[in-house]
Design an enzyme around this catalytic site. Structure first.
Site, PDB file in Angstrom:
ATOM      1  N   GLY A  33       0.843 -29.316  -0.125  1.00 45.07           N
ATOM      2  CA  GLY A  33      -0.660 -29.586  -0.286  1.00 45.07           C
ATOM      3  C   GLY A  33      -0.732 -29.523  -1.951  1.00 45.07           C
ATOM      4  O   GLY A  33      -1.755 -30.044  -2.387  1.00 45.07           O
ATOM      5  N   VAL A  37       0.160 -36.413  -2.476  1.00 47.25           N
ATOM      6  CA  VAL A  37      -0.588 -36.935  -1.431  1.00 47.25           C
ATOM      7  C   VAL A  37      -1.451 -35.878  -1.052  1.00 47.25           C
ATOM      8  O   VAL A  37      -2.526 -35.724  -0.885  1.00 47.25           O
ATOM      9  CB  VAL A  37       0.220 -37.106  -0.256  1.00 47.25           C
ATOM     10  CG1 VAL A  37      -0.548 -37.819   1.058  1.00 47.25           C
ATOM     11  CG2 VAL A  37       1.372 -38.549  -0.556  1.00 47.25           C
ATOM     12  N   TYR A 161      17.817 -38.782   3.297  1.00 45.39           N
ATOM     13  CA  TYR A 161      16.229 -38.702   3.650  1.00 45.39           C
ATOM     14  C   TYR A 161      15.908 -39.474   4.768  1.00 45.39           C
ATOM     15  O   TYR A 161      15.074 -38.896   5.632  1.00 45.39           O
ATOM     16  CB  TYR A 161      15.660 -39.306   2.418  1.00 45.39           C
ATOM     17  CG  TYR A 161      14.152 -39.343   2.137  1.00 45.39           C
ATOM     18  CD1 TYR A 161      13.231 -38.340   2.035  1.00 45.39           C
ATOM     19  CD2 TYR A 161      13.427 -40.570   2.433  1.00 45.39           C
ATOM     20  CE1 TYR A 161      11.796 -38.478   1.667  1.00 45.39           C
ATOM     21  CE2 TYR A 161      12.130 -40.777   2.376  1.00 45.39           C
ATOM     22  CZ  TYR A 161      11.232 -39.572   2.074  1.00 45.39           C
ATOM     23  OH  TYR A 161       9.938 -39.694   2.094  1.00 45.39           O
ATOM     24  N   LYS A 165      13.986 -38.018   8.137  1.00 43.84           N
ATOM     25  CA  LYS A 165      12.620 -38.431   8.408  1.00 43.84           C
ATOM     26  C   LYS A 165      12.546 -39.291   9.856  1.00 43.84           C
ATOM     27  O   LYS A 165      11.651 -38.903  10.545  1.00 43.84           O
ATOM     28  CB  LYS A 165      12.357 -39.453   7.543  1.00 43.84           C
ATOM     29  CG  LYS A 165      11.730 -38.725   6.154  1.00 43.84           C
ATOM     30  CD  LYS A 165      10.244 -38.146   6.022  1.00 43.84           C
ATOM     31  CE  LYS A 165      10.039 -37.296   4.983  1.00 43.84           C
ATOM     32  NZ  LYS A 165       8.730 -36.676   4.937  1.00 43.84           N
ATOM     33  N   VAL A 191       3.936 -44.465  -2.537  1.00 37.92           N
ATOM     34  CA  VAL A 191       2.865 -43.999  -2.773  1.00 37.92           C
ATOM     35  C   VAL A 191       2.750 -43.635  -4.350  1.00 37.92           C
ATOM     36  O   VAL A 191       3.979 -43.305  -4.783  1.00 37.92           O
ATOM     37  CB  VAL A 191       2.459 -42.608  -2.089  1.00 37.92           C
ATOM     38  CG1 VAL A 191       1.121 -42.342  -2.327  1.00 37.92           C
ATOM     39  CG2 VAL A 191       2.921 -42.780  -0.762  1.00 37.92           C
ATOM     40  N   TRP A 226      14.405 -50.344 -14.910  1.00 40.08           N
ATOM     41  CA  TRP A 226      16.018 -50.259 -14.480  1.00 40.08           C
ATOM     42  C   TRP A 226      16.141 -51.295 -13.423  1.00 40.08           C
ATOM     43  O   TRP A 226      15.024 -51.440 -12.451  1.00 40.08           O
ATOM     44  CB  TRP A 226      16.005 -48.819 -13.875  1.00 40.08           C
ATOM     45  CG  TRP A 226      16.192 -47.652 -14.830  1.00 40.08           C
ATOM     46  CD1 TRP A 226      16.390 -47.976 -16.204  1.00 40.08           C
ATOM     47  CD2 TRP A 226      15.967 -46.509 -14.651  1.00 40.08           C
ATOM     48  NE1 TRP A 226      16.313 -46.794 -16.791  1.00 40.08           N
ATOM     49  CE2 TRP A 226      16.210 -45.895 -15.817  1.00 40.08           C
ATOM     50  CE3 TRP A 226      15.813 -45.690 -13.638  1.00 40.08           C
ATOM     51  CZ2 TRP A 226      16.055 -44.399 -16.193  1.00 40.08           C
ATOM     52  CZ3 TRP A 226      15.663 -44.150 -13.642  1.00 40.08           C
ATOM     53  CH2 TRP A 226      15.932 -43.673 -15.068  1.00 40.08           C
TER      54      TRP A 226
HETATM   55  P1  NAP Z   1       5.525 -34.465  -3.991  1.00 42.05           P
HETATM   56  O1  NAP Z   1       4.394 -34.671  -4.818  1.00 42.05           O
HETATM   57  O2  NAP Z   1       7.053 -34.310  -4.415  1.00 42.05           O
HETATM   58  O3  NAP Z   1       5.050 -33.156  -3.158  1.00 42.05           O
HETATM   59  C1  NAP Z   1       6.033 -32.473  -2.256  1.00 42.05           C
HETATM   60  C2  NAP Z   1       5.384 -31.494  -1.687  1.00 42.05           C
HETATM   61  O4  NAP Z   1       6.146 -30.706  -1.003  1.00 42.05           O
HETATM   62  C3  NAP Z   1       5.034 -30.050  -2.823  1.00 42.05           C
HETATM   63  O5  NAP Z   1       3.808 -29.676  -2.336  1.00 42.05           O
HETATM   64  C4  NAP Z   1       6.084 -29.011  -2.619  1.00 42.05           C
HETATM   65  O6  NAP Z   1       5.524 -27.946  -2.897  1.00 42.05           O
HETATM   66  C5  NAP Z   1       6.249 -29.172  -1.115  1.00 42.05           C
HETATM   67  N1  NAP Z   1       7.711 -28.795  -0.669  1.00 42.05           N
HETATM   68  C6  NAP Z   1       8.735 -29.053  -1.184  1.00 42.05           C
HETATM   69  N2  NAP Z   1      10.030 -28.339  -0.933  1.00 42.05           N
HETATM   70  C7  NAP Z   1       9.153 -27.268  -0.130  1.00 42.05           C
HETATM   71  C8  NAP Z   1       9.809 -26.168   0.505  1.00 42.05           C
HETATM   72  N3  NAP Z   1      11.009 -25.719   0.641  1.00 42.05           N
HETATM   73  N4  NAP Z   1       8.735 -25.354   1.070  1.00 42.05           N
HETATM   74  C9  NAP Z   1       7.378 -25.668   0.901  1.00 42.05           C
HETATM   75  N5  NAP Z   1       6.815 -26.588   0.126  1.00 42.05           N
HETATM   76  C10 NAP Z   1       7.786 -27.426  -0.191  1.00 42.05           C
HETATM   77  O7  NAP Z   1       5.612 -35.514  -2.746  1.00 42.05           O
HETATM   78  P2  NAP Z   1       4.617 -36.460  -2.122  1.00 42.05           P
HETATM   79  O8  NAP Z   1       4.885 -37.680  -2.849  1.00 42.05           O
HETATM   80  O9  NAP Z   1       3.229 -35.934  -2.153  1.00 42.05           O
HETATM   81  O10 NAP Z   1       4.972 -36.644  -0.646  1.00 42.05           O
HETATM   82  C11 NAP Z   1       4.289 -36.260   0.308  1.00 42.05           C
HETATM   83  C12 NAP Z   1       5.041 -36.748   1.730  1.00 42.05           C
HETATM   84  O11 NAP Z   1       4.771 -38.126   1.773  1.00 42.05           O
HETATM   85  C13 NAP Z   1       6.420 -36.495   1.930  1.00 42.05           C
HETATM   86  O12 NAP Z   1       6.579 -35.851   3.285  1.00 42.05           O
HETATM   87  C14 NAP Z   1       7.209 -37.806   1.749  1.00 42.05           C
HETATM   88  O13 NAP Z   1       8.439 -37.708   2.298  1.00 42.05           O
HETATM   89  C15 NAP Z   1       6.070 -38.634   2.089  1.00 42.05           C
HETATM   90  N6  NAP Z   1       6.285 -39.769   1.393  1.00 42.05           N
HETATM   91  C16 NAP Z   1       5.850 -39.923   0.033  1.00 42.05           C
HETATM   92  C17 NAP Z   1       6.053 -41.275  -0.478  1.00 42.05           C
HETATM   93  C18 NAP Z   1       6.030 -41.404  -1.997  1.00 42.05           C
HETATM   94  O14 NAP Z   1       6.135 -42.601  -2.417  1.00 42.05           O
HETATM   95  N7  NAP Z   1       5.776 -40.558  -2.807  1.00 42.05           N
HETATM   96  C19 NAP Z   1       6.239 -42.426   0.150  1.00 42.05           C
HETATM   97  C20 NAP Z   1       6.401 -42.392   1.732  1.00 42.05           C
HETATM   98  C21 NAP Z   1       6.180 -41.042   2.145  1.00 42.05           C
HETATM   99  P3  NAP Z   1       5.896 -27.355  -4.776  1.00 42.05           P
HETATM  100  O15 NAP Z   1       4.482 -28.370  -5.406  1.00 42.05           O
HETATM  101  O16 NAP Z   1       5.417 -25.814  -4.568  1.00 42.05           O
HETATM  102  O17 NAP Z   1       7.060 -27.915  -5.260  1.00 42.05           O
HETATM  103  P1  GDP Z   2      12.159 -46.968  -3.587  1.00 47.20           P
HETATM  104  O1  GDP Z   2      11.169 -47.722  -3.387  1.00 47.20           O
HETATM  105  O2  GDP Z   2      12.595 -46.023  -2.412  1.00 47.20           O
HETATM  106  O3  GDP Z   2      13.520 -47.871  -3.466  1.00 47.20           O
HETATM  107  O4  GDP Z   2      12.523 -46.240  -4.734  1.00 47.20           O
HETATM  108  P2  GDP Z   2      11.652 -46.133  -6.012  1.00 47.20           P
HETATM  109  O5  GDP Z   2      10.167 -45.957  -6.283  1.00 47.20           O
HETATM  110  O6  GDP Z   2      12.425 -45.219  -7.027  1.00 47.20           O
HETATM  111  O7  GDP Z   2      11.804 -47.761  -6.731  1.00 47.20           O
HETATM  112  C1  GDP Z   2      13.063 -48.222  -6.887  1.00 47.20           C
HETATM  113  C2  GDP Z   2      13.007 -49.582  -7.575  1.00 47.20           C
HETATM  114  O8  GDP Z   2      12.361 -49.815  -8.785  1.00 47.20           O
HETATM  115  C3  GDP Z   2      14.462 -50.195  -7.733  1.00 47.20           C
HETATM  116  O9  GDP Z   2      14.262 -51.544  -7.614  1.00 47.20           O
HETATM  117  C4  GDP Z   2      14.856 -49.622  -9.033  1.00 47.20           C
HETATM  118  O10 GDP Z   2      15.529 -50.512  -9.775  1.00 47.20           O
HETATM  119  C5  GDP Z   2      13.346 -49.948  -9.673  1.00 47.20           C
HETATM  120  N1  GDP Z   2      12.999 -49.559 -11.011  1.00 47.20           N
HETATM  121  C6  GDP Z   2      12.752 -49.907 -12.259  1.00 47.20           C
HETATM  122  N2  GDP Z   2      12.703 -48.798 -13.221  1.00 47.20           N
HETATM  123  C7  GDP Z   2      12.572 -47.844 -12.457  1.00 47.20           C
HETATM  124  C8  GDP Z   2      12.482 -46.464 -12.950  1.00 47.20           C
HETATM  125  O11 GDP Z   2      12.037 -46.158 -14.237  1.00 47.20           O
HETATM  126  N3  GDP Z   2      12.447 -45.456 -11.947  1.00 47.20           N
HETATM  127  C9  GDP Z   2      12.775 -45.883 -10.540  1.00 47.20           C
HETATM  128  N4  GDP Z   2      12.827 -44.509  -9.800  1.00 47.20           N
HETATM  129  N5  GDP Z   2      12.922 -46.952 -10.459  1.00 47.20           N
HETATM  130  C10 GDP Z   2      12.816 -47.972 -11.111  1.00 47.20           C
END
Ligand code: NAP
Ligand code: GDP
Length: 339
Positions: A33, A37, A161, A165, A191, A226
């Site tokens: 939380g 997200v 990962y 998942k 996201v 990058w």
């Molecule tokens: P985030 O900002 O990195 O947040 C991760 C959350 O998980 C934080 O609240 C963290 O707590 C908690 N957490 C991590 N390890 C934990 C542990 N061992 N015990 C309890 N809590 C733990 O991630 P997010 O981007 O919001 O992602 C949320 C979900 O969406 C994830 O399941 C991720 O795989 C999925 N998702 C994300 C993206 C994306 O682009 N970001 C895309 C697709 C799916 P702390 O704050 O205390 O560290």
């Molecule tokens: P993905 O969508 O799961 O592949 O993860 P990312 O959100 O890290 O996006 C990766 C893509 O963005 C790749 O094509 C990288 O080469 C490009 N990229 C360009 N600049 C950056 C940067 O500063 N950080 C990250 N993470 N990726 C970058």
């Protein structure tokens, strides 16, 4: 809606207890939380999506380490949720994933098994877990849809990962078949938004580029993007995803997951995404593509037609507007942002 649990917010304190307070029929525990997200769901609730019969509890890793089975069970004993939105995970962009495939696999498998099994043992009515479009097979036809998750190996950059998942989907099916549980999952694309992880090495592309643009602007340097800039991504604003999560919680009744994404026509190249950030931050310096760095998966174009069958009129925030709001938030919160 309620704030983070650590602060024992008033809504939490009065659940089912206060005089004149209507009993809350749903107690929704949000693991993860405190992340990108989770914070967006909390904000959308505060902005008016909350309902009087719902109590929301937002957890962070400080409340329980969910890789630990005993701590996870204790958390469920303490809060006795009726519903769980399971977001907690080890999360990162391409470059963090490439470095730590083993850690991504082990941590996420442990977290997911602990959360799903505790939810089962505590008779939770519904669990919504969070997958990602990067878990789909690398070699595939496009657009990708919900039926394709297990059709072939994921991209090699993030197999730890991805397989962790994918196993959530396997577990959801098994809990449904063996025990009739309503455990489901959503599949968001990449996201971004407020409260993201803006760490340059570890985070995803948009927060990484926003941070790098901020520093390049401040220090009068070039912006290093990058890779080639050619890969393509569908991005979803965290506020839009939060609204969809709340809809899934209340309305979606399938065990099979649902892709939460903008349309295929909204997919942009990394170069176009960088240009949006440059425009939003009014960056005037040079933009350089560092092709010595990995491009990762070229694309993972996902279909949102299942979502559109349910919600034909849902309006996504235009990408440029969402990027602008995120950049403005990062600049205004530079000192406190996760980086
Ligand atoms: P985030 O900002 O990195 O947040 C991760 C959350 O998980 C934080 O609240 C963290 O707590 C908690 N957490 C991590 N390890 C934990 C542990 N061992 N015990 C309890 N809590 C733990 O991630 P997010 O981007 O919001 O992602 C949320 C979900 O969406 C994830 O399941 C991720 O795989 C999925 N998702 C994300 C993206 C994306 O682009 N970001 C895309 C697709 C799916 P702390 O704050 O205390 O560290
Ligand atoms: P993905 O969508 O799961 O592949 O993860 P990312 O959100 O890290 O996006 C990766 C893509 O963005 C790749 O094509 C990288 O080469 C490009 N990229 C360009 N600049 C950056 C940067 O500063 N950080 C990250 N993470 N990726 C970058």
């Amino acid at each position: 809606m309620c704030a983070a649990v650590s602060s024992l917010c008033p809504v939490f304190a009065i659940v089912g207890m206060a005089e004149g307070e209507a009993a809350k029929s749903k107690r929704i525990l949000v693991t993860g939380g405190s992340g990108l997200v989770g914070k967006a769901i909390e904000q959308v609730g505060k902005d008016g999506e909350g309902r009087p019969d719902e109590e929301w509890i937002f957890l962070s890793s400080k409340d329980a380490d969910l890789t630990n089975a005993a701590e996870t069970r204790a958390m469920f004993d303490r809060f006795r949720p009726t519903h769980v939105i399971h977001l907690a995970a080890m999360v990162g962009g391409l470059f963090r994933n490439m470095k730590y495939n083993l850690d991504f696999w082990r941590k996420n498998v442990h977290i997911n098994d602990n959360v799903l099994h505790s939810a089962h043992e505590h008779g939770v009515t519904k669990v919504i877990s969070c997958l990602s479009t990067c878990i789909f097979p690398d070699k595939t036809t496009y657009p990708i849809d919900e039926t394709m998750i297990h059709n072939g190996p994921p991209h090699s950059s993030n197999f730890g990962y991805s397989y962790a998942k994918r196993m959530i989907d396997v577990q959801n099916r098994a809990y449904s078949e063996q025990y009739g549980r309503m455990f489901t999952a959503v599949i968001p694309t990449n996201v971004f938004g407020m409260h993201d992880n803006f760490n340059i090495e570890d985070g995803h592309v948009l927060p990484g580029l926003i941070h790098k643009t901020y520093l390049a602007q401040r220090d009068g340097r070039s912006l290093m993007v990058w890779g080639s800039g050619k890969p393509r991504r569908q991005f979803i604003f965290s506020r839009d995803l939060a609204r969809l999560f709340i809809w899934v919680l209340r309305e979606y009744e399938e065990i099979e997951p649902i892709i939460l994404s903008v349309g295929e026509e909204e997919e942009v190249s990394i170069k176009e995404a960088a240009e949006s950030i440059v425009a939003a931050m009014n960056f005037k310096g040079e933009v350089i593509f560092d092709t010595s760095k990995s491009d990762g998966q070229y694309k993972k174009t996902a279909s949102n037609s299942k979502l559109r069958k349910y919600l034909p009129d849902f309006k996504f925030t235009p990408f440029s507007q969402a990027v602008k709001e995120t950049c403005d938030w990062f600049v205004a919160n530079y000192d406190v942002a996760r980086k």
